[in-house]
Structures are given as C-alpha cells and as structure tokens.
Write a protein that holds these residues in place. Structure first.
Motif, PDB file in Angstrom:
ATOM      1  N   LYS A   1       0.831  -1.201   0.000  1.00 59.17           N
ATOM      2  CA  LYS A   1       0.000   0.000   0.000  1.00 59.17           C
ATOM      3  C   LYS A   1       0.869   1.256   0.000  1.00 59.17           C
ATOM      4  CE  LYS A   1      -3.860   2.183   2.463  1.00 59.17           C
ATOM      5  NZ  LYS A   1      -4.813   2.062   3.598  1.00 59.17           N
ATOM      6  N   GLY A   2       1.974   1.203   0.762  1.00 61.80           N
ATOM      7  CA  GLY A   2       2.885   2.344   0.812  1.00 61.80           C
ATOM      8  C   GLY A   2       3.554   2.589  -0.522  1.00 61.80           C
ATOM      9  N   ALA A   3       3.986   1.496  -1.168  1.00 60.98           N
ATOM     10  CA  ALA A   3       4.637   1.627  -2.472  1.00 60.98           C
ATOM     11  C   ALA A   3       3.677   2.223  -3.500  1.00 60.98           C
ATOM     12  CB  ALA A   3       5.141   0.269  -2.947  1.00 60.98           C
ATOM     13  N   ASP A   4       2.427   1.768  -3.452  1.00 65.04           N
ATOM     14  CA  ASP A   4       1.425   2.306  -4.385  1.00 65.04           C
ATOM     15  C   ASP A   4       1.160   3.781  -4.111  1.00 65.04           C
ATOM     16  OD1 ASP A   4       1.195  -0.154  -5.569  1.00 65.04           O
ATOM     17  OD2 ASP A   4      -0.633  -0.743  -4.481  1.00 65.04           O
ATOM     18  N   ARG A   5       1.104   4.144  -2.840  1.00 66.60           N
ATOM     19  CA  ARG A   5       0.846   5.550  -2.487  1.00 66.60           C
ATOM     20  C   ARG A   5       1.971   6.449  -2.999  1.00 66.60           C
ATOM     21  NH1 ARG A   5      -1.769   8.553   1.974  1.00 66.60           N
ATOM     22  NH2 ARG A   5      -0.529  10.413   2.412  1.00 66.60           N
ATOM     23  N   VAL A   6       3.241   6.023  -2.758  1.00 67.72           N
ATOM     24  CA  VAL A   6       4.384   6.824  -3.208  1.00 67.72           C
ATOM     25  C   VAL A   6       4.379   6.945  -4.732  1.00 67.72           C
ATOM     26  CG1 VAL A   6       6.903   6.929  -3.336  1.00 67.72           C
ATOM     27  CG2 VAL A   6       5.796   6.276  -1.190  1.00 67.72           C
ATOM     28  N   ALA A   7       4.170   5.811  -5.411  1.00 71.20           N
ATOM     29  CA  ALA A   7       4.165   5.824  -6.875  1.00 71.20           C
ATOM     30  C   ALA A   7       3.073   6.748  -7.406  1.00 71.20           C
ATOM     31  CB  ALA A   7       3.972   4.408  -7.411  1.00 71.20           C
ATOM     32  N   GLY A   8       1.885   6.673  -6.804  1.00 67.62           N
ATOM     33  CA  GLY A   8       0.771   7.505  -7.248  1.00 67.62           C
ATOM     34  C   GLY A   8       1.073   8.981  -7.082  1.00 67.62           C
ATOM     35  N   GLN A   9       1.669   9.353  -5.939  1.00 72.08           N
ATOM     36  CA  GLN A   9       1.949  10.770  -5.689  1.00 72.08           C
ATOM     37  C   GLN A   9       3.104  11.279  -6.544  1.00 72.08           C
ATOM     38  OE1 GLN A   9       2.187  11.715  -1.519  1.00 72.08           O
ATOM     39  NE2 GLN A   9       0.028  11.244  -1.177  1.00 72.08           N
ATOM     40  N   LEU A  10       3.976  10.364  -6.986  1.00 76.28           N
ATOM     41  CA  LEU A  10       5.070  10.752  -7.884  1.00 76.28           C
ATOM     42  C   LEU A  10       4.628  10.737  -9.343  1.00 76.28           C
ATOM     43  CD1 LEU A  10       8.135   8.870  -6.304  1.00 76.28           C
ATOM     44  CD2 LEU A  10       7.756  11.350  -6.353  1.00 76.28           C
ATOM     45  N   GLY A  11       3.445  10.180  -9.591  1.00 74.80           N
ATOM     46  CA  GLY A  11       2.941  10.145 -10.950  1.00 74.80           C
ATOM     47  C   GLY A  11       3.611   9.111 -11.831  1.00 74.80           C
ATOM     48  N   ILE A  12       4.068   7.985 -11.203  1.00 74.21           N
ATOM     49  CA  ILE A  12       4.681   6.905 -11.984  1.00 74.21           C
ATOM     50  C   ILE A  12       3.840   5.645 -11.818  1.00 74.21           C
ATOM     51  CG2 ILE A  12       7.007   7.864 -11.808  1.00 74.21           C
ATOM     52  CD1 ILE A  12       7.612   5.910  -9.579  1.00 74.21           C
ATOM     53  N   THR A  13       4.015   4.703 -12.722  1.00 76.36           N
ATOM     54  CA  THR A  13       3.186   3.497 -12.719  1.00 76.36           C
ATOM     55  C   THR A  13       3.495   2.604 -11.522  1.00 76.36           C
ATOM     56  OG1 THR A  13       3.231   3.565 -15.123  1.00 76.36           O
ATOM     57  CG2 THR A  13       2.399   1.551 -14.114  1.00 76.36           C
ATOM     58  N   ALA A  14       4.788   2.271 -11.343  1.00 72.58           N
ATOM     59  CA  ALA A  14       5.184   1.375 -10.241  1.00 72.58           C
ATOM     60  C   ALA A  14       6.591   1.720  -9.788  1.00 72.58           C
ATOM     61  CB  ALA A  14       5.106  -0.081 -10.677  1.00 72.58           C
ATOM     62  N   LEU A  15       6.766   1.760  -8.473  1.00 68.95           N
ATOM     63  CA  LEU A  15       8.057   2.129  -7.888  1.00 68.95           C
ATOM     64  C   LEU A  15       9.140   1.108  -8.210  1.00 68.95           C
ATOM     65  CD1 LEU A  15       9.130   4.438  -6.141  1.00 68.95           C
ATOM     66  CD2 LEU A  15       8.450   3.158  -4.119  1.00 68.95           C
ATOM     67  N   TYR A  16       8.712  -0.159  -8.432  1.00 67.74           N
ATOM     68  CA  TYR A  16       9.688  -1.227  -8.623  1.00 67.74           C
ATOM     69  C   TYR A  16       9.963  -1.517 -10.095  1.00 67.74           C
ATOM     70  CZ  TYR A  16       9.037  -1.945  -3.640  1.00 67.74           C
ATOM     71  OH  TYR A  16       8.990  -1.755  -2.284  1.00 67.74           O
ATOM     72  N   ASP A  17       9.467  -0.682 -10.998  1.00 65.95           N
ATOM     73  CA  ASP A  17       9.834  -0.832 -12.409  1.00 65.95           C
ATOM     74  C   ASP A  17      11.333  -0.614 -12.557  1.00 65.95           C
ATOM     75  OD1 ASP A  17       7.281  -1.341 -13.096  1.00 65.95           O
ATOM     76  OD2 ASP A  17       6.867   0.609 -14.037  1.00 65.95           O
ATOM     77  N   GLU A  18      11.909  -1.299 -13.523  1.00 67.57           N
ATOM     78  CA  GLU A  18      13.366  -1.271 -13.699  1.00 67.57           C
ATOM     79  C   GLU A  18      13.907   0.153 -13.833  1.00 67.57           C
ATOM     80  OE1 GLU A  18      16.730  -3.284 -16.618  1.00 67.57           O
ATOM     81  OE2 GLU A  18      14.722  -4.152 -16.492  1.00 67.57           O
ATOM     82  N   GLU A  19      13.158   1.026 -14.499  1.00 67.31           N
ATOM     83  CA  GLU A  19      13.654   2.385 -14.733  1.00 67.31           C
ATOM     84  C   GLU A  19      13.727   3.202 -13.436  1.00 67.31           C
ATOM     85  OE1 GLU A  19      10.686   5.051 -16.688  1.00 67.31           O
ATOM     86  OE2 GLU A  19       9.456   3.219 -16.748  1.00 67.31           O
ATOM     87  N   HIS A  20      13.016   2.774 -12.380  1.00 68.20           N
ATOM     88  CA  HIS A  20      12.997   3.550 -11.134  1.00 68.20           C
ATOM     89  C   HIS A  20      13.830   2.917 -10.015  1.00 68.20           C
ATOM     90  CE1 HIS A  20      10.009   6.063 -12.939  1.00 68.20           C
ATOM     91  NE2 HIS A  20       9.112   5.086 -13.025  1.00 68.20           N
ATOM     92  N   VAL A  21      14.175   1.628 -10.148  1.00 70.56           N
ATOM     93  CA  VAL A  21      14.863   0.921  -9.051  1.00 70.56           C
ATOM     94  C   VAL A  21      16.191   1.580  -8.698  1.00 70.56           C
ATOM     95  CG1 VAL A  21      16.064  -1.219  -8.451  1.00 70.56           C
ATOM     96  CG2 VAL A  21      13.737  -1.309  -9.336  1.00 70.56           C
ATOM     97  N   GLY A  22      16.950   1.992  -9.711  1.00 72.39           N
ATOM     98  CA  GLY A  22      18.286   2.524  -9.446  1.00 72.39           C
ATOM     99  C   GLY A  22      18.304   3.977  -9.011  1.00 72.39           C
ATOM    100  N   SER A  23      17.186   4.684  -9.100  1.00 69.39           N
ATOM    101  CA  SER A  23      17.203   6.105  -8.765  1.00 69.39           C
ATOM    102  C   SER A  23      16.083   6.466  -7.787  1.00 69.39           C
ATOM    103  CB  SER A  23      17.083   6.941 -10.047  1.00 69.39           C
ATOM    104  OG  SER A  23      15.918   6.532 -10.780  1.00 69.39           O
ATOM    105  N   THR A  24      14.846   6.462  -8.301  1.00 68.58           N
ATOM    106  CA  THR A  24      13.717   6.892  -7.462  1.00 68.58           C
ATOM    107  C   THR A  24      13.560   6.012  -6.225  1.00 68.58           C
ATOM    108  OG1 THR A  24      12.604   7.597  -9.488  1.00 68.58           O
ATOM    109  CG2 THR A  24      11.274   7.485  -7.491  1.00 68.58           C
TER     110      THR A  24
END
Length: 758
Positions: free
Chosen positions: A258-281
């Motif tokens: 639920k926390g991961a979804d909340r953060v992703a939603g507020q950042l305007g990204i699909t999923a926090l654990y997508d490969e493009e976000h793992v190394g930075s966001t």
C-alpha cells in the motif's frame, strides 16, 4: 580468574606465570639500579637491547621503573610492571579503571622506543593525546627518545615533524586521515607519516571492536545529492503499519504494498519497482524512509547551528568528523529542512580495522578485554592478559532490578537516585542517549544535576572529574569521560574519607547494553584503587536489549505492585537476551568485515603499484614503451622532468580509477540486498562484481595514462593536467562514515523516548 585462563588455553596462563616471575626479579634489581646516575641508568637500559630484542626483561623493567620514579614521581606497582611486559610481548591487557594505564602505556612505548621501534600510541581523542604526551614526556626523554602529539590543529609541516618522533601520541582518526592524504601524494617528500612498527592502542575495545568497521573517508569537492524535496514530503506523511513496517529490532524499514502504491501515485509513476525507477527513485525513497523511521533526533543525531551532528553510539558524544554515507546524510538534512551539504566524491577510504592491520605489531589496553576476546582473536589474532588489581575490589555489584514495564522501571530509577542522594553519597547515572539523559535530569526536580551528554562534551573532563564529590548527581550518556579518573571527594579528593564512609560512588545503569562489555565499562567507574562503591542496573521487559534479544520467546513474569520481578528465571532470561544481542553484533561485525576485507586486500595491491611508481622510473619506462613517438618528441627535455611528468600522469589515473572503483562498489553494496530476490547470496555476488571490476582497473588506468601522455603539454614544470580538465580536486576533506547507525541503542524508542520519565 582461573576459569578465564582455562578458557583461553594453557599458553596464556603460562605467560602470566612467567611475567609475574620476571616482575619479582625486577623488584629485586630496582634498589641496585637506583644507585646509578641518570646517564648510566639510561645507558644500562640501552645495553639490554640487541637486534631489536630485550636480552634481560627483568633488568629492563627495573630500569624503566626507576626512571619513572625519577622523572614522574610515579613508582609503578608490580601489577603495572607486569602489564608493561605483556604489552611489550604483544598482548591486549585488561586493567581496571584507575589502575594506572597511562603510565603503563608510556613505559611500554618507551621500551619499544629503546628497541628501535617507532610507536603510535593511539588514543580516542585529541585531549588525551596532548595530555598524555606532555605528562609522560620526561620519562621518554630521559632515555634520549623523542615524543610528540598529533592533533587536528597541526599543519602539514608540524605533522611531518611530529611523525618523525620515536613515540607519537595521536587519535586514531588523525592517523588514518594522514595515511589517506599521504596516499594521494605524487612525490615522497610530500608525505607526512613515517613507517611505524607498533600500534599501542588505549581503550583498545573501543578502537579495535566498537569502531573497527568505521570507514575513514577522504573526499574531493563534488555537489551532494539528497532525496528530492517532493520525495521527502511524500515520505514524511507515511504511517507505520499502514505504509511501512519495521523488523523486530527496528534496524530495517520496508514499504508495504500500500505504501509503495501511495508513493508511486503521488510521484505520478506506474510502479516504484519498475526497472527504470529501481536505481534512482526507489533508492531516494528508501533513503528518505530510513531517515524518517530509523534515525531519531537526539538519539542518533543532534541538530545544532543548522547542521546535523551524529552521536557516537559507543561514547555518547558528538562525533565531529562523522557522517553517514552521503545519501543518508543528505536525507536526514532534507528531513530536518536544512541545507543539504556537499557530499563529495570519495577519493579513498580505510576502516579502522584495516588501518590497524597495517602495523607489524598491535597491542593495547582496556578495562574490558575479556568480553571482547572473540573479536580480538578472530579479527586481529591478539591474546588477552588480565592484570589483577593493585588493591582488592571493594565495589558491591547489586543484582539487576527488573521491572515489567519501562514506566515502572523509570519511576524506580528516580526513587533510587533520590534515596541515595539524600544520604550525600555521589551518584553517576549511565543513560543510553541524549534524550534520555535530559528527560531524567528534568524528572529529578529539586536535585542539582550535572548532565554530560553529546550536547556539552566540551565540559566532559571537568564534569566527570567532579562526579565523586559529596552529594553530586551526574547523568551521563554511555561512556563519556573515558580516560578521566573519578576521584572520591572531588578532583582534589578533599572529602575523600567522607565519601568512603558513605559507600563511595554509586553507579546506576538505566538499561543493560547490547554488550555486557559496555555494562562493565560503566560499573568500572566505581571502586577504583580499592575504594568502596556500588553498581546497580535497572532493566525492564520493554527495553530494546530484551525486545531484540528475546524476539519470539515468551516469558511468564509475576511482578509485585511496583512492577518489580524477583525470580531467577527472569534474570537468566535477561542474560540470555543480552547474549543473543552480543551474538548479533558479532555477526554484523563478521558480515561487514567480509564486505570490507576484499576492498582492503585490493587496496594493498594499489598501494604496491603506487609505491612502485613513486620510488622508481617505472612510469616513464612504461609510457615511453607504449607511446614511443611521444617519448621521442620529449627527447630534449631534462630526464628528471620527464620522469616526474610520467609519474604524475600515471598516479593521477591510478588514483582516479581507484576512486571510481570505490564509488561503484559503494553503489553495489547499497543495492546488493536486492540480489537475494534472485536467489543469489549477496556477499558472493558482491565479491564477484568486485573481483571482476578490479581486474580491469589497472589496465584502464594505463590506457588512460597513455592517452593523456600523448596529448598533454609536458615541459620543465611537469605535466599540465589542468589543461585537459584532469586536475585533482581543489579542496579535500575528511570524515568518518557511520556504517551501523543504529548500534548501541538501549531504551526502546517505540513509545517516544523524549517522554520516558514523565
């Protein structure tokens, strides 16, 4: 103490027996040696050394003892002479507080100096380095040896002069930082340190165990990076249990789905654990979450003068030079709304443990070596010698008072302090952190309390020296004031007998530490040199050491109306919990060392290559061979200028590649836990990457050196690397990294530590 020698094996026991026999012989010879004049006595000691070894230890000890009496007015007790002998033979000695370790260290260092060995007498701070060097100077100089102190106020030339002495007193961090700076020089003449043969470590348990894995870092100018302001704001509003969870001992924090979804939603990204976000966001979110949930103001750090200052967990004082790894430091600064400081590119680093293993010989002194036997043997191959007290211990160690809840425990602590204070007996209270020390002092209304914590450590020596005075109540965090004696009746001992009549200093611990060694350090503040004293610890079943060490275990307790539990079974459970946490700390040490050890071994290879480049014409020979055309263009240039330019080029790229390697491996380690998801062992994967990357390091440095050699302007002034943007950083600074920021917490933070005494 027979059980201890049996546990260590027969050799240690035989060494002790032999040492005592030698000390007895030394005592018999002191009277004869005392008839010699100063010059003859000094020469007699020098004559006893042959090929760096002492031919007659008994006479050698006797000469040192007579010299100490003449120069310092201090005649060593037999147990002190025994300690000197064990140090000279390479042991860590355990001597109780107040038994005269400073004189023992100086006599041993002087002995090493007479053997032709340069000694680094390592202290825990600047104050002790300067104090001890000046105090013991007459003894060292009696034998024609030179002594100096290294401290943070010295400039480069003064450091170079100090390190040329025979015996150098210095804080461990200053020695480490000077080594790191010396590793950046392009000419031997620019180095400040000289080879040292012996590290004689005061407070050896602190340096060799508690802080062994603290990396010392040399950094060059580069802007720092923090979690973006938006991320910090999003994480600030996350709620425990709903958006994130922590493990039982509150060392790790994890986002819930639920926390991961909340953060992703507020950042305007699909999923926090997508490969493009793992190394930075994701990394930035995790840093911000760590700063929010695990690092607590006035427990792990202070905010003072607009800056975050770390609290040294093993000493309870501000660690002026210490930082967390840059991303975490920046996250805490962002959390507190402060300016984010420059992070800096890491140019080089070394852990205290790796620093110590550079010395051909290590020995040391502490009040609590026995409890650290496993670490000292496993990581340094050091033996332990327990030195008996000069006078029998008169301190009474009362059984722990165990309470069901922290609230009941804290009420009992206040009542006990008030009851003891009413008699006039001095009280020293050992707390776990700044917030607790201040809350306790406030709760002791009507009593004048001296508070010694990380916020006023400049007053440390004065406050702790007076802690044994009549009616004094001193509240101190952890082991503040180490190296300063607490004398009964005050610093001048004016009321010594009155305090003795009252039972001496009463030491109260507000919780058991994660290590029994830290408990014993606190107990050791009472009962010096045969004085009476009292030591008493209060424990609750809600303390961190119990919650963490007893995780998953049930204990049935039957407290009385005050919450006090008086059953042997619960006492044994508390001891069990502490043994578990000690095992956890040893495992953390072992695991962390596995990560650090490979880099330390690789650094040795880099050092050898660096030394080869510094001490030979290898750089010019290699570049001339690989780029003969460019070498021919420089035929008219003076040979020394060509050699110097080639050396500068190759050292620059070797240092640059090592810096890049450290940065890469730091990033790998930050994310290595994700490897476990792929069913790979994190440490094995880390080693695989480190070995692979290091194999290519040296060749990359050579290739880049050839490219630079072929294009850079080289004249009589050397290689103009700045023209190609290859200058070394214009500014460098040093700091320590807190590799384990949550070590040593005692009272639980779950209920809000600032209010624990209300």
């Amino acid at each position: 103490m027979d059980w201890f020698w049996k546990a260590l094996g027969g050799k240690a026991g035989r060494n002790q027996k032999r040492s005592k026999a030698i000390v007895d012989q030394a005592r018999e010879q002191q009277e004869q040696l005392s008839t010699l004049d100063d010059a003859a006595l000094a020469q007699r000691a020098r004559d006893l050394v042959e090929g760096g070894e002492v031919k007659d230890p008994a006479t050698f000890l006797a000469a040192l003892g007579v010299a100490s009496t003449r120069t310092l007015g201090l005649t060593p007790f037999p147990v002190q002479s025994q300690a000197v002998l064990r140090l000279i033979e390479g042991d860590v000695i355990q001597m109780a507080t107040g038994e005269g370790k400073t004189l023992v260290g100086a006599m041993a260092a002087t002995g090493f100096g007479l053997m032709g060995k340069r000694v680094h007498s390592i202290t825990v701070n600047d104050y002790l380095a300067r104090r001890d060097a000046e105090w013991m100077r007459p003894l060292v100089e009696f034998f024609g040896l030179k002594v100096a102190a290294v401290h943070e106020e010295l400039d480069e030339a003064q450091r170079r002069e100090a390190y040329a002495a025979d015996i150098i007193y210095a804080p461990v961090n200053e020695i480490g930082f000077d080594l790191l700076r010396d590793r950046q020089v392009t000419d031997r003449s620019l180095m400040v340190q000289q080879h040292a043969d012996v590290a004689l470590v005061d407070e050896a348990d602190s340096v060799l165990v508690d802080e062994a894995l603290v990396p010392l870092v040399l950094a060059g100018s580069q802007p720092g990076a923090a979690p973006a302001g938006q991320i910090t704001d999003i994480v600030r509003h996350l709620r425990e249990k709903e958006h994130y969870e922590m493990d039982d001992d509150r060392r790790n924090v994890f986002l819930t789905p639920k926390g991961a979804d909340r953060v992703a939603g507020q950042l305007g990204i699909t999923a926090l654990y997508d490969e493009e976000h793992v190394g930075s966001t994701l990394v930035q979110v995790n840093l911000a979450l760590h700063a929010k949930a695990l690092l607590i103001r006035d427990v792990h750090y202070l905010v003072r003068d607009g800056k975050v200052q770390l609290i040294d967990a093993s000493r309870g004082r501000v660690a002026d030079l210490q930082r967390w790894p840059d991303g975490l430091q920046s996250a805490v600064e962002a959390k507190e709304g402060l300016d984010v400081t420059e992070g800096g590119k890491i140019l080089d680093s070394i852990t205290l443990q790796a620093l110590m293993t550079r010395y051909p010989m290590v020995c040391g002194m502490t009040g609590t070596a026995v409890e650290a036997t496993d670490q000292l043997r496993q990581f340094y191959d050091l033996g332990i010698s327990v030195i008996e007290r000069n006078r029998p211990l008169q301190r009474f160690d009362e059984a722990d008072r165990i309470y069901a809840t922290m609230k009941e425990k804290n009420r009992a602590i206040i009542e006990e302090i008030k009851a003891i204070h009413a008699t006039g007996q001095p009280v020293l209270v050992g707390t776990q952190d700044v917030a607790e020390s201040e809350a306790l002092a406030e709760a002791l209304e009507g009593i004048e309390v001296s508070v010694l914590n990380a916020k006023n450590d400049a007053e440390e020596a004065r406050i702790i020296a007076e802690a044994g005075d009549l009616g004094r109540v001193t509240v101190s965090t952890q082991m503040a004031g180490r190296g300063t004696d607490i004398r009964l009746g005050g610093a001048d001992e004016a009321d010594h007998e009155a305090v003795v009549e009252l039972g001496g200093l009463a030491v109260i611990g507000t919780a058991r530490h994660r290590s029994s060694r830290l408990d014993n350090q606190l107990r050791g503040r009472a009962g010096r040199q045969g004085d009476p004293g009292l030591a008493l610890f209060f424990v609750s079943l809600e303390d961190d050491v119990v919650v963490s060490g007893g995780s998953g275990e049930e204990i049935t307790a039957h407290p009385d109306e005050q919450g006090l539990i008086q059953t042997g079974r619960v006492t044994e459970f508390i001891n069990h919990c502490q043994r578990v946490t000690e095992g956890q700390l040893l495992e953390i040490h072992a695991q962390t060392w596995k990560y650090n050890k490979l880099l330390a071994d690789q650094r040795v290879i880099i050092d050898e290559r660096r030394d080869n480049l510094l001490d030979s014409e290898r750089a010019w020979e290699q570049l001339a061979e690989l780029a003969p055309g460019r070498a021919a263009e420089l035929a008219d240039l003076e040979h020394a200028a060509k050699v110097g330019a080639a050396r500068e080029i190759m050292l620059f790229h070797l240092d640059q590649e090592w810096s890049e390697h450290l940065g890469l491996m730091d990033d790998v380690r930050e994310s290595i836990h994700l490897r476990a998801i792929a069913r790979e062992t994190p440490i094995d994967e880390y080693h695989r990457i480190a070995v692979r990357e290091f194999k290519e390091l040296a060749q990359r440095a050579v290739d880049k050196s050839v490219d630079t050699f072929e294009t850079v302007l080289i004249d009589a002034a050397g290689a103009h690397l700045g023209n190609l943007g290859l200058a070394r950083p214009s500014a460098t600074w040093t700091y320590m990294v807190s590799d384990n920021p949550l070590a040593g917490r005692g009272n639980s933070v779950i209920s809000g530590i600032g209010n624990i005494f209300h």
